[in-house]
Each structure stands twice: as C-alpha cells, then as structure tokens.
Motif scaffolding. Structure first.
Motif, PDB file in Angstrom:
ATOM      1  N   THR A 264      -1.235   6.471   0.387  1.00 41.13           N
ATOM      2  CA  THR A 264      -1.967   7.709   0.649  1.00 41.13           C
ATOM      3  C   THR A 264      -3.286   7.796  -0.120  1.00 41.13           C
ATOM      4  OG1 THR A 264      -0.655   8.822  -1.062  1.00 41.13           O
ATOM      5  CG2 THR A 264       0.143   8.955   1.205  1.00 41.13           C
ATOM      6  N   VAL A 265      -3.271   7.458  -1.409  1.00 43.10           N
ATOM      7  CA  VAL A 265      -4.495   7.541  -2.212  1.00 43.10           C
ATOM      8  C   VAL A 265      -5.483   6.476  -1.746  1.00 43.10           C
ATOM      9  CG1 VAL A 265      -5.472   7.375  -4.541  1.00 43.10           C
ATOM     10  CG2 VAL A 265      -3.260   8.491  -4.199  1.00 43.10           C
ATOM     11  N   ARG A 266      -4.970   5.300  -1.442  1.00 46.94           N
ATOM     12  CA  ARG A 266      -5.832   4.215  -0.947  1.00 46.94           C
ATOM     13  C   ARG A 266      -6.502   4.618   0.374  1.00 46.94           C
ATOM     14  NH1 ARG A 266      -5.389  -1.136  -2.774  1.00 46.94           N
ATOM     15  NH2 ARG A 266      -3.238  -0.889  -3.457  1.00 46.94           N
ATOM     16  N   MET A 267      -5.721   5.246   1.275  1.00 39.58           N
ATOM     17  CA  MET A 267      -6.260   5.655   2.575  1.00 39.58           C
ATOM     18  C   MET A 267      -7.289   6.777   2.437  1.00 39.58           C
ATOM     19  SD  MET A 267      -2.806   5.499   4.913  1.00 39.58           S
ATOM     20  CE  MET A 267      -3.543   6.259   6.357  1.00 39.58           C
ATOM     21  N   LEU A 268      -7.024   7.721   1.535  1.00 36.93           N
ATOM     22  CA  LEU A 268      -7.969   8.828   1.325  1.00 36.93           C
ATOM     23  C   LEU A 268      -9.342   8.318   0.916  1.00 36.93           C
ATOM     24  CD1 LEU A 268      -5.959  11.587  -0.578  1.00 36.93           C
ATOM     25  CD2 LEU A 268      -6.876  11.732   1.742  1.00 36.93           C
ATOM     26  N   ASN A 269      -9.366   7.208   0.225  1.00 35.70           N
ATOM     27  CA  ASN A 269     -10.631   6.633  -0.266  1.00 35.70           C
ATOM     28  C   ASN A 269     -11.145   5.495   0.610  1.00 35.70           C
ATOM     29  OD1 ASN A 269     -11.211   7.992  -3.044  1.00 35.70           O
ATOM     30  ND2 ASN A 269      -9.018   7.571  -3.091  1.00 35.70           N
ATOM     31  N   GLY A 270     -10.511   5.316   1.781  1.00 34.85           N
ATOM     32  CA  GLY A 270     -10.961   4.294   2.723  1.00 34.85           C
ATOM     33  C   GLY A 270     -10.853   2.881   2.200  1.00 34.85           C
ATOM     34  N   LEU A 271      -9.782   2.606   1.427  1.00 38.12           N
ATOM     35  CA  LEU A 271      -9.669   1.309   0.748  1.00 38.12           C
ATOM     36  C   LEU A 271      -8.532   0.438   1.293  1.00 38.12           C
ATOM     37  CD1 LEU A 271     -10.209   2.634  -2.888  1.00 38.12           C
ATOM     38  CD2 LEU A 271     -11.859   1.379  -1.503  1.00 38.12           C
ATOM     39  N   GLU A 272      -8.096   0.714   2.535  1.00 36.19           N
ATOM     40  CA  GLU A 272      -7.069  -0.151   3.115  1.00 36.19           C
ATOM     41  C   GLU A 272      -7.629  -1.564   3.319  1.00 36.19           C
ATOM     42  OE1 GLU A 272      -6.942   3.281   6.187  1.00 36.19           O
ATOM     43  OE2 GLU A 272      -8.313   2.774   4.559  1.00 36.19           O
ATOM     44  N   ASP A 273      -6.769  -2.558   3.140  1.00 35.85           N
ATOM     45  CA  ASP A 273      -7.177  -3.935   3.423  1.00 35.85           C
ATOM     46  C   ASP A 273      -7.501  -4.072   4.909  1.00 35.85           C
ATOM     47  OD1 ASP A 273      -6.647  -4.459   0.823  1.00 35.85           O
ATOM     48  OD2 ASP A 273      -4.860  -5.669   1.153  1.00 35.85           O
TER      49      ASP A 273
ATOM     50  N   SER B  15      -7.836   3.060 -10.319  1.00 31.90           N
ATOM     51  CA  SER B  15      -7.520   1.658 -10.096  1.00 31.90           C
ATOM     52  C   SER B  15      -8.155   1.101  -8.826  1.00 31.90           C
ATOM     53  CB  SER B  15      -5.996   1.493 -10.036  1.00 31.90           C
ATOM     54  OG  SER B  15      -5.649   0.147  -9.863  1.00 31.90           O
ATOM     55  N   PHE B  16      -8.046   1.849  -7.727  1.00 30.55           N
ATOM     56  CA  PHE B  16      -8.517   1.334  -6.442  1.00 30.55           C
ATOM     57  C   PHE B  16     -10.031   1.426  -6.276  1.00 30.55           C
ATOM     58  CE2 PHE B  16      -4.197   3.207  -5.125  1.00 30.55           C
ATOM     59  CZ  PHE B  16      -3.521   2.128  -5.661  1.00 30.55           C
ATOM     60  N   LEU B  17     -10.644   2.430  -6.942  1.00 29.05           N
ATOM     61  CA  LEU B  17     -12.088   2.605  -6.813  1.00 29.05           C
ATOM     62  C   LEU B  17     -12.876   1.866  -7.894  1.00 29.05           C
ATOM     63  CD1 LEU B  17     -12.293   6.407  -5.901  1.00 29.05           C
ATOM     64  CD2 LEU B  17     -13.077   4.528  -4.464  1.00 29.05           C
ATOM     65  N   LYS B  18     -12.340   1.886  -9.136  1.00 24.21           N
ATOM     66  CA  LYS B  18     -13.083   1.324 -10.264  1.00 24.21           C
ATOM     67  C   LYS B  18     -12.427   0.084 -10.861  1.00 24.21           C
ATOM     68  CE  LYS B  18     -13.988   6.155 -11.338  1.00 24.21           C
ATOM     69  NZ  LYS B  18     -13.581   7.252 -12.223  1.00 24.21           N
ATOM     70  N   SER B  19     -11.265  -0.288 -10.352  1.00 19.04           N
ATOM     71  CA  SER B  19     -10.502  -1.469 -10.798  1.00 19.04           C
ATOM     72  C   SER B  19      -9.967  -1.353 -12.220  1.00 19.04           C
ATOM     73  CB  SER B  19     -11.352  -2.754 -10.680  1.00 19.04           C
ATOM     74  OG  SER B  19     -11.733  -2.949  -9.341  1.00 19.04           O
ATOM     75  N   LYS B  20     -10.056  -0.181 -12.821  1.00 22.07           N
ATOM     76  CA  LYS B  20      -9.484   0.014 -14.156  1.00 22.07           C
ATOM     77  C   LYS B  20      -9.150   1.494 -14.365  1.00 22.07           C
ATOM     78  CE  LYS B  20     -12.029   0.050 -17.837  1.00 22.07           C
ATOM     79  NZ  LYS B  20     -12.898  -0.308 -18.973  1.00 22.07           N
TER      80      LYS B  20
ATOM     81  N   GLY C  35       1.308   5.987  -3.224  1.00 21.66           N
ATOM     82  CA  GLY C  35      -0.125   6.227  -3.234  1.00 21.66           C
ATOM     83  C   GLY C  35      -0.938   4.969  -2.986  1.00 21.66           C
ATOM     84  N   GLY C  36      -0.408   3.824  -3.455  1.00 20.15           N
ATOM     85  CA  GLY C  36      -1.167   2.584  -3.328  1.00 20.15           C
ATOM     86  C   GLY C  36      -0.525   1.541  -2.448  1.00 20.15           C
ATOM     87  N   SER C  37       0.794   1.630  -2.262  1.00 18.26           N
ATOM     88  CA  SER C  37       1.484   0.650  -1.421  1.00 18.26           C
ATOM     89  C   SER C  37       2.632   1.322  -0.674  1.00 18.26           C
ATOM     90  CB  SER C  37       2.031  -0.501  -2.278  1.00 18.26           C
ATOM     91  OG  SER C  37       3.023  -0.026  -3.181  1.00 18.26           O
ATOM     92  N   THR C  38       3.077   0.658   0.372  1.00 20.75           N
ATOM     93  CA  THR C  38       4.228   1.133   1.145  1.00 20.75           C
ATOM     94  C   THR C  38       5.212  -0.011   1.278  1.00 20.75           C
ATOM     95  OG1 THR C  38       2.911   2.741   2.377  1.00 20.75           O
ATOM     96  CG2 THR C  38       5.002   2.075   3.358  1.00 20.75           C
TER      97      THR C  38
END
Length: 293
Positions: A168-177, A49-54, A145-148
């Motif tokens: 956690t998953v978002r941070m691992l992939n460097g995708l924080e806003d 979801s966070f990397l490929k949007s689907k 994984g995606g929100s807190t």
C-alpha cells in the motif's frame, strides 16, 4: 491451569504493532491462545525506505520511543518472551542494520529483519489450516505496506508461497516494480488456473477494516461484488472525507484503496468470489512460532 504471556512486535512499512497473547495450558488439552492486547503506532517507515532508501533520523527516534514504550508495556503485562520482526521497510533500507542496533541499545528489544519467504512461513503457522476445507483451493493474501505475500493451499496442503514487492505505501508513492502486476497474475494463474472452487483468505489491517465496514459477522466472507463496489465508492471520495465522514484513521484513509485493489486483482485472477477475513496474520504466527519453539 497455567497462564503464560507472549508478545509479538510486527514492524511494518505502514505501522508498528505490539500483540500480547495469553496462552492457557491445562493437563491433557491443547494450549489455548487468546489475544490480550493490541497496540498500533503509525510510524510509516516505508515512505523513508522506498523513497529515500534509508530510515530518517526523525522516524528512527519515533521507532525508538515506540519500542521503549512497548518494552515497558510488556513488563507491565508480565510477558515472559517476545519476538520482534521487521519486514520490507527495514529489509530494503540501506541503514536497516544500524536502525535495529540503535533500537536494541535504547530499548533492549532485539529485532529480526525477515525476508518474504520467512514471513510467509511464519504466517502459515497460524490457525489457517483450521479454516481450510479439503474440497477447494485457497489463495492466502497478506497485504502489507511494502510487500504482499501470496500462499496457495490445495486439498488442505500448502502448495506454493511467494512474496512480491507491492504494497500500500509503495503504491501510494508510485514505486511498484515495473511489470509486477503481470508477474503476480502469471504466478496466481500458474497455481490456480482451471480450478473450480477457489476462495481468498485475506490478512492485514486494511482487509480487516473493510470487513468491519461491511457489517458482516466474523465468520462471514466478503463478496467480490461488495468489495468492488466499496473500492469504487472509497476511490470517489476525497481523502479528508474518508476521515471525517467514514471515521477512518489518517494512516488508514489512504492505504485502504491500494489494498482493496490488490485483493480485487487477486480475486479476479484466481476466480475467487469470496474473501474470508479470519483476522490472523504475521503477529499471530509469531506468537505460535515463539510458543512452540
């Protein structure tokens, strides 16, 4: 005495969980809730979801098989009613609705995609109020994984709640806003700045694992000092060593570090020295919501 069974399915960004609860009803007594079973499957939807949007076809099939197995397990356990909620991974996936329709068609399980506000309100329906003392303030932190989700309690009352796109998953992939850390700091300080007695209540698989690793008893909180030292210790190890030497699961050995960082930041900005870990979260709130409906 009447024994009833309810189930909650929590479809997160890092894992999918099935929680089965026994609810014991007796005349002139409050109902008693007791965990009967917990099954966790590491379907990491957030990376799609966070990397490929689907959600990819591969993970869709994994999710379908997981839900089919959960459906059979609920039947075997004799579950009379269930609630299935999906959080940020399916919320943000462009094909989120198609995914839940495909899952429903293949398994019969209906999934509700919930927003951060709904997630926080479900969490607040747990036994949190039994833990909260009226002479201090609390910051409830539920790291996913995606929100807190952050919730402030003061004098026994819920004051404010907010969901941030950091996990956690978002941070691992460097995708924080961009600027999200500053926004969290400002929000926490606006609600808790200047308060003397503040404690954190931590929720989520990572803080539960950290508490278990500490060797403390269930009602004993973690200290900020211990968590900070453990964070640096874990961060100094290679991913493979966290698995082989510490016995962490593959899907826990990476996300535990960003989770610890979120809790440490929340403690620093709120002034909390203690992190209580009561082992309750979204799934427990879903059971209570389902029962009292």
């Amino acid at each position: 005495m009447i024994l009833r069974k309810f189930a909650a399915i929590d479809i997160g960004s890092n894992a999918v969980r099935l929680l089965v609860h026994n609810v014991i009803e007796q005349p002139d007594r409050e109902p008693s809730f007791k965990k009967s079973a917990l099954v966790r499957v590491p379907v990491r939807l957030g990376e799609d979801s966070f990397l490929k949007s689907k959600i990819s076809d591969h993970n869709l099939q994994r999710l379908i098989k997981t839900m089919q197995s959960f459906s059979l397990l609920m039947e075997v356990y004799g579950v009379e009613k269930y609630m299935a909620c999906a959080t940020s991974a399916l919320r943000e996936a462009a094909n989120g609705k198609e995914v839940i329709n495909a899952v429903h068609k293949a398994s019969g399980i209906k999934i509700e995609i919930i927003d951060g506000k709904r997630e926080a309100s479900i969490i607040a329906s747990t036994d949190l109020k039994e833990l909260i003392q009226k002479d201090r303030a609390y910051l409830y932190v539920d790291v996913g994984g995606g929100s807190t989700e952050f919730t402030v309690f003061d004098r026994g009352q819920l004051i404010a709640s907010k969901s941030f796109k950091i996990g956690t998953v978002r941070m691992l992939n460097g995708l924080e806003d961009e600027g999200v850390w500053n926004k969290i700091q400002e929000w926490i300080k606006s609600h808790l700045g200047g308060k003397d007695k503040v404690e954190i209540i931590g929720s989520g698989g990572n803080i539960n694992k950290l508490h278990k690793m500490s060797g403390r008893k269930l009602n004993q909180p973690l200290s900020f000092i211990w968590l900070n030292a453990q964070y640096h210790f874990l961060n100094s190890m290679q991913y493979e060593d966290r698995i082989s030497e510490l016995g962490l699961n593959q899907d826990r050995a990476d996300v535990i570090i960003p989770a610890a960082k979120i809790f440490l930041s929340a403690a620093k900005w709120s002034g909390a020295k203690k992190i209580n870990v009561p082992k309750i979260g979204l799934a427990d709130g879903m059971i209570k919501t389902l029962y009292y409906q």
